[in-house]
Scaffold this motif. Structure first.
Motif, PDB file in Angstrom:
ATOM      1  N   ILE A 272       0.852  -1.186   0.000  1.00  0.00           N
ATOM      2  CA  ILE A 272       0.000   0.000   0.000  1.00  0.00           C
ATOM      3  C   ILE A 272       0.891   1.240   0.000  1.00  0.00           C
ATOM      4  O   ILE A 272       1.768   1.366   0.856  1.00  0.00           O
ATOM      5  N   GLU A 276      -1.890   6.469   0.528  1.00  0.00           N
ATOM      6  CA  GLU A 276      -3.154   5.727   0.610  1.00  0.00           C
ATOM      7  C   GLU A 276      -3.372   5.176   2.014  1.00  0.00           C
ATOM      8  O   GLU A 276      -4.491   5.193   2.542  1.00  0.00           O
ATOM      9  N   ALA A 277      -2.299   4.686   2.644  1.00  0.00           N
ATOM     10  CA  ALA A 277      -2.403   4.161   4.013  1.00  0.00           C
ATOM     11  C   ALA A 277      -2.831   5.260   4.974  1.00  0.00           C
ATOM     12  O   ALA A 277      -3.660   5.037   5.870  1.00  0.00           O
ATOM     13  N   GLU A 299       1.089   2.393  12.546  1.00  0.00           N
ATOM     14  CA  GLU A 299       1.609   1.090  12.105  1.00  0.00           C
ATOM     15  C   GLU A 299       0.747  -0.040  12.649  1.00  0.00           C
ATOM     16  O   GLU A 299       0.431  -1.011  11.938  1.00  0.00           O
ATOM     17  N   ILE A 302      -2.864   0.137  10.812  1.00  0.00           N
ATOM     18  CA  ILE A 302      -2.860  -0.305   9.413  1.00  0.00           C
ATOM     19  C   ILE A 302      -2.595  -1.801   9.333  1.00  0.00           C
ATOM     20  O   ILE A 302      -3.075  -2.488   8.409  1.00  0.00           O
ATOM     21  N   TYR A 305      -5.923  -3.411   9.905  1.00  0.00           N
ATOM     22  CA  TYR A 305      -6.693  -3.292   8.661  1.00  0.00           C
ATOM     23  C   TYR A 305      -6.290  -4.383   7.658  1.00  0.00           C
ATOM     24  O   TYR A 305      -7.144  -5.059   7.072  1.00  0.00           O
ATOM     25  N   VAL A 306      -4.984  -4.566   7.465  1.00  0.00           N
ATOM     26  CA  VAL A 306      -4.484  -5.552   6.500  1.00  0.00           C
ATOM     27  C   VAL A 306      -4.786  -6.980   6.965  1.00  0.00           C
ATOM     28  O   VAL A 306      -5.117  -7.852   6.160  1.00  0.00           O
ATOM     29  N   LEU A 315       2.949  -6.229   5.715  1.00  0.00           N
ATOM     30  CA  LEU A 315       2.485  -5.161   4.836  1.00  0.00           C
ATOM     31  C   LEU A 315       3.666  -4.323   4.378  1.00  0.00           C
ATOM     32  O   LEU A 315       4.466  -3.868   5.199  1.00  0.00           O
ATOM     33  N   LEU A 317       4.638  -0.806   3.093  1.00  0.00           N
ATOM     34  CA  LEU A 317       4.237   0.583   2.886  1.00  0.00           C
ATOM     35  C   LEU A 317       5.260   1.201   1.947  1.00  0.00           C
ATOM     36  O   LEU A 317       6.468   1.148   2.211  1.00  0.00           O
TER      37      LEU A 317
END
Length: 425
Positions: A272, A276-277, A299, A302, A305-306, A315, A317
């Protein structure tokens, strides 16, 4: 008589053997005593006839040599015929290391680190960490990488800023290396193309948090002839998959002991862009305090979320702003960069990206960052001689270990931590 390790006793049933190790536990029942002897490979019960062998005054953790006959009923044990004290314990232990858990606070544990490492669970942590480092090197060597060893005393910092430990180097001023970054790039340009290093780095950061150290082990790599940062991200995905597979095979006992839940990487890691994150964090979690970067809470959120959306513990970034990345980072459109962080279970464990390989661009970027190119002459000159497109990354070994094992404090995954307040042991 040669020494036998505990793990090999099952191959010596009905034989007379010699063991050497530490006394982990003593239990007396009349004229019989049961001693648990521990060596680097495991522990075994030793049966002692106290009418024949004197054990009065024997303390836990005394280093001993025992000779006896290997027997097996429900499990392997040693029928002791002689016991010799190699080195006795002189004082009471400051922490009880032979319980299931270490019942002491972290400061006490770290103040008595050499002793606390004898605890089975603490000991297991660093066997796991050793496996991670070993498998890191194995994978990269299989991919055509050469291991290198770069200086840790340097004339300038690689990351810019003031977070440098200054030291007196004869008549000159020098610093402890923040990163092997300059040397990694120089080695790529020297024709090796692909190199890696496992070594200590030093950050003179004032903060004293559960996630920061002032000295840590960095797993670094650099690779030439890439298209952009995605090649580095793809390599790290395969690298981590290999490291986790090796860990599962080689450290099954230690992982079970620590009840560690290993992540699974069965496809590409979710990626991502940072802008956008930030938008996701603002809209979904109400974080309005983010602009060009992401904070520790961001951190963690997100990652939640993932995990919920993609069922992934990892994830990438990507596309951090120019002002948030070092001067050697390749710029992208809209004042962003071809860079990335890898977030694992809510914590950044990797920073990487594509580097600038053009001399004029690198020199210009230094000046834009307020740096004097003359201060980086030896590094900068390398780029006059033909530098291929390249990129790389650095993984914090202690952070990776701590996250794999579910520790809340990185010091639990550090042999002898160096932080704002701790310089010993």
């Amino acid at each position: 008589m040669e020494r036998v390790l505990v793990k090999d006793l099952s191959n010596t049933i009905d034989e007379k053997v010699k063991l050497q190790g530490w006394i982990q536990r003593i239990r007396k029942l009349g004229k019989i005593a049961f001693i648990i002897l521990r060596d680097r490979s495991g522990s075994v019960q030793c049966v002692v006839n106290t009418k024949e062998i004197e054990i009065k005054g024997l303390k836990l953790e005394t280093v001993v040599e025992v000779i006896g006959n290997v027997a097996k009923s429900d499990k392997v044990e040693l029928q002791v015929t002689s016991l010799n004290i190699i080195n006795e314990v002189k004082i009471d232990l400051p922490i009880e290391i032979n319980k299931t858990e270490l019942e002491a606070n972290l400061d006490t544990i770290l103040n008595n680190r050499a002793l606390s490492l004898r605890h089975e669970k603490t000991n297991a942590v660093f066997k796991i960490q050793a496996c991670l480092a070993q498998s890191f090197g194995e994978f990269l060597q299989g991919e055509g990488f050469t291991q290198v060893f770069t200086p840790k005393i340097v004339a300038e910092g690689a990351e810019g800023g003031t977070e440098l430990f200054e030291l007196k180097y004869f008549e000159q001023k020098a610093y402890l290396a923040q990163s092997p970054q300059f040397y990694k790039q120089m080695m790529v340009g020297a024709g090796y193309e692909r190199i890696f290093e496992i070594g200590h780095v030093y950050r003179a950061e004032e903060h004293n948090t559960n996630r920061h150290l002032n000295e840590y082990v960095s797993l670094d790599l650099e690779m030439a002839f890439i298209e952009d940062e995605r090649d580095v991200m793809d390599l790290e995905t395969r690298l981590l998959k290999y490291m986790l597979e090796r860990l599962k095979i080689r450290c099954e006992k230690e992982l079970n002991l620590l009840e560690a839940e290993l992540p699974v990487i069965d496809k590409a890691i979710v990626s991502i862009p940072l802008p956008e994150a930030i938008k996701i964090l603002q809209e979904k979690y109400g974080k309005k305090d983010l602009t060009n970067d992401i904070d520790p809470e961001g951190e963690r959120l997100i990652s939640v979320y993932v995990k919920e959306k993609y069922n992934s513990d990892f994830l990438f970034l990507t596309h951090y702003p120019v002002k948030k990345r070092p001067m050697y980072t390749m710029p992208a459109e809209n004042r962003l960069t071809h860079s990335f962080d890898l977030i694992f279970r809510g914590l950044e464990i990797t920073t990487g990206g594509q580097r600038i390989h053009n001399y004029e661009m690198l020199k210009s970027n230094m000046e834009l960052k307020g740096l004097n190119p003359d201060s980086f002459k030896d590094y900068l000159e390398t780029f006059k001689y033909g530098m291929p497109p390249h990129g790389g990354l650095a993984i914090g070994l202690e952070r990776l270990t701590a996250q794999l094992l579910g520790f809340k404090n990185i010091r639990e995954a550090t042999l002898f931590p160096r932080d704002r307040d701790r310089l010993t042991p």
